[in-house]
Design a protein around this motif. Sequence first.
Motif, PDB file in Angstrom:
ATOM      1  N   GLN A  57       0.805  -1.221   0.000  1.00  0.00           N
ATOM      2  CA  GLN A  57       0.000   0.000   0.000  1.00  0.00           C
ATOM      3  C   GLN A  57       0.835   1.267   0.000  1.00  0.00           C
ATOM      4  N   GLU A  58       2.028   1.237   0.547  1.00  0.00           N
ATOM      5  CA  GLU A  58       2.855   2.445   0.612  1.00  0.00           C
ATOM      6  C   GLU A  58       3.862   2.524  -0.530  1.00  0.00           C
ATOM      7  N   THR A  59       4.608   1.456  -0.755  1.00  0.00           N
ATOM      8  CA  THR A  59       5.667   1.487  -1.775  1.00  0.00           C
ATOM      9  C   THR A  59       5.147   1.150  -3.169  1.00  0.00           C
ATOM     10  N   GLU A  60       3.982   0.533  -3.242  1.00  0.00           N
ATOM     11  CA  GLU A  60       3.361   0.057  -4.479  1.00  0.00           C
ATOM     12  C   GLU A  60       4.149  -1.067  -5.142  1.00  0.00           C
ATOM     13  N   ASP A  61       5.114  -1.663  -4.439  1.00  0.00           N
ATOM     14  CA  ASP A  61       5.836  -2.826  -4.952  1.00  0.00           C
ATOM     15  C   ASP A  61       4.892  -4.028  -4.987  1.00  0.00           C
ATOM     16  N   ILE A  62       5.183  -4.932  -5.911  1.00  0.00           N
ATOM     17  CA  ILE A  62       4.337  -6.098  -6.157  1.00  0.00           C
ATOM     18  C   ILE A  62       5.038  -7.369  -5.692  1.00  0.00           C
ATOM     19  N   VAL A  63       4.260  -8.305  -5.140  1.00  0.00           N
ATOM     20  CA  VAL A  63       4.716  -9.669  -4.866  1.00  0.00           C
ATOM     21  C   VAL A  63       3.635 -10.613  -5.390  1.00  0.00           C
ATOM     22  N   TYR A  64       4.037 -11.831  -5.678  1.00  0.00           N
ATOM     23  CA  TYR A  64       3.096 -12.843  -6.147  1.00  0.00           C
ATOM     24  C   TYR A  64       3.153 -14.052  -5.222  1.00  0.00           C
ATOM     25  N   LEU A  65       1.987 -14.552  -4.876  1.00  0.00           N
ATOM     26  CA  LEU A  65       1.849 -15.801  -4.135  1.00  0.00           C
ATOM     27  C   LEU A  65       1.446 -16.856  -5.148  1.00  0.00           C
ATOM     28  N   LEU A  66       2.310 -17.847  -5.337  1.00  0.00           N
ATOM     29  CA  LEU A  66       2.077 -18.868  -6.355  1.00  0.00           C
ATOM     30  C   LEU A  66       1.644 -20.178  -5.712  1.00  0.00           C
ATOM     31  N   PRO A  67       0.760 -20.923  -6.378  1.00  0.00           N
ATOM     32  CA  PRO A  67       0.264 -22.178  -5.802  1.00  0.00           C
ATOM     33  C   PRO A  67       1.285 -23.312  -5.930  1.00  0.00           C
ATOM     34  N   THR A  68       1.886 -23.667  -4.822  1.00  0.00           N
ATOM     35  CA  THR A  68       2.800 -24.805  -4.748  1.00  0.00           C
ATOM     36  C   THR A  68       2.520 -25.521  -3.434  1.00  0.00           C
ATOM     37  N   LYS A  69       3.208 -26.617  -3.192  1.00  0.00           N
ATOM     38  CA  LYS A  69       3.025 -27.342  -1.925  1.00  0.00           C
ATOM     39  C   LYS A  69       3.473 -26.502  -0.744  1.00  0.00           C
ATOM     40  N   GLU A  70       4.540 -25.737  -0.941  1.00  0.00           N
ATOM     41  CA  GLU A  70       5.012 -24.822   0.088  1.00  0.00           C
ATOM     42  C   GLU A  70       4.356 -23.463  -0.130  1.00  0.00           C
ATOM     43  N   ILE A  71       4.611 -22.538   0.751  1.00  0.00           N
ATOM     44  CA  ILE A  71       4.181 -21.161   0.551  1.00  0.00           C
ATOM     45  C   ILE A  71       5.251 -20.502  -0.309  1.00  0.00           C
ATOM     46  N   ASN A  72       4.905 -20.156  -1.533  1.00  0.00           N
ATOM     47  CA  ASN A  72       5.873 -19.601  -2.474  1.00  0.00           C
ATOM     48  C   ASN A  72       5.544 -18.146  -2.750  1.00  0.00           C
ATOM     49  N   LEU A  73       6.433 -17.265  -2.327  1.00  0.00           N
ATOM     50  CA  LEU A  73       6.302 -15.837  -2.573  1.00  0.00           C
ATOM     51  C   LEU A  73       7.385 -15.430  -3.559  1.00  0.00           C
ATOM     52  N   THR A  74       7.004 -14.697  -4.594  1.00  0.00           N
ATOM     53  CA  THR A  74       7.959 -14.258  -5.607  1.00  0.00           C
ATOM     54  C   THR A  74       8.014 -12.741  -5.619  1.00  0.00           C
ATOM     55  N   VAL A  75       9.242 -12.206  -5.579  1.00  0.00           N
ATOM     56  CA  VAL A  75       9.442 -10.758  -5.571  1.00  0.00           C
ATOM     57  C   VAL A  75      10.201 -10.347  -6.825  1.00  0.00           C
ATOM     58  N   SER A  76      10.018  -9.110  -7.209  1.00  0.00           N
ATOM     59  CA  SER A  76      10.693  -8.568  -8.385  1.00  0.00           C
ATOM     60  C   SER A  76      12.147  -8.253  -8.065  1.00  0.00           C
ATOM     61  N   PRO A  77      13.038  -8.425  -9.030  1.00  0.00           N
ATOM     62  CA  PRO A  77      14.435  -8.049  -8.809  1.00  0.00           C
ATOM     63  C   PRO A  77      14.600  -6.529  -8.720  1.00  0.00           C
ATOM     64  N   LEU A  78      13.556  -5.781  -9.046  1.00  0.00           N
ATOM     65  CA  LEU A  78      13.627  -4.324  -9.056  1.00  0.00           C
ATOM     66  C   LEU A  78      12.955  -3.667  -7.851  1.00  0.00           C
ATOM     67  N   SER A  79      12.453  -4.469  -6.925  1.00  0.00           N
ATOM     68  CA  SER A  79      11.736  -3.881  -5.796  1.00  0.00           C
ATOM     69  C   SER A  79      12.277  -4.390  -4.469  1.00  0.00           C
ATOM     70  N   PHE A  80      11.921  -3.693  -3.438  1.00  0.00           N
ATOM     71  CA  PHE A  80      12.314  -4.020  -2.071  1.00  0.00           C
ATOM     72  C   PHE A  80      13.836  -4.073  -1.923  1.00  0.00           C
ATOM     73  N   ASP A  81      14.286  -3.720  -0.770  1.00  0.00           N
ATOM     74  CA  ASP A  81      15.719  -3.732  -0.474  1.00  0.00           C
ATOM     75  C   ASP A  81      16.025  -5.000   0.318  1.00  0.00           C
ATOM     76  N   ILE A  82      16.109  -6.125  -0.405  1.00  0.00           N
ATOM     77  CA  ILE A  82      16.387  -7.415   0.238  1.00  0.00           C
ATOM     78  C   ILE A  82      17.515  -8.114  -0.500  1.00  0.00           C
TER      79      ILE A  82
END
Length: 104
Positions: A28-53
């Motif tokens: 809501q603040e940075t407007e960066d996007i993440v995706y939750l993908l359906p897999t057996k585990e909890i899979n979160l995908t982040v963009s290489p251009l967002s977030f400082d991680i």
Amino acid sequence: MHNLQHIFETHNFTLTNETTKGLEYQHQETEDIVYLLPTKEINLTVSPLSFDIDLSQSDGKIHSTALKRFPKRLNGGKQPISFGYSFNFQTEKELSEFLHTLNK
């Protein structure tokens, strides 16, 4: 996957798009996007251009047409495909802790 929505809401993410291939959440603040993908585990995908991680801590690159708002690159095919960095979690707590780090 919808059972995790409360965790995203707690960390300032709003569901912005839903397909059979994944759920798109926008911060809501940075407007960066993440995706939750359906897999057996909890899979979160982040963009290489967002977030400082540290992307070297990810489980690797993932290519998918579900990642519509991520950058594209060639990955063996003739056309570029969207890609991001995958992070897998075993528990809701691990996901929540990771999302907390994205809020910093």
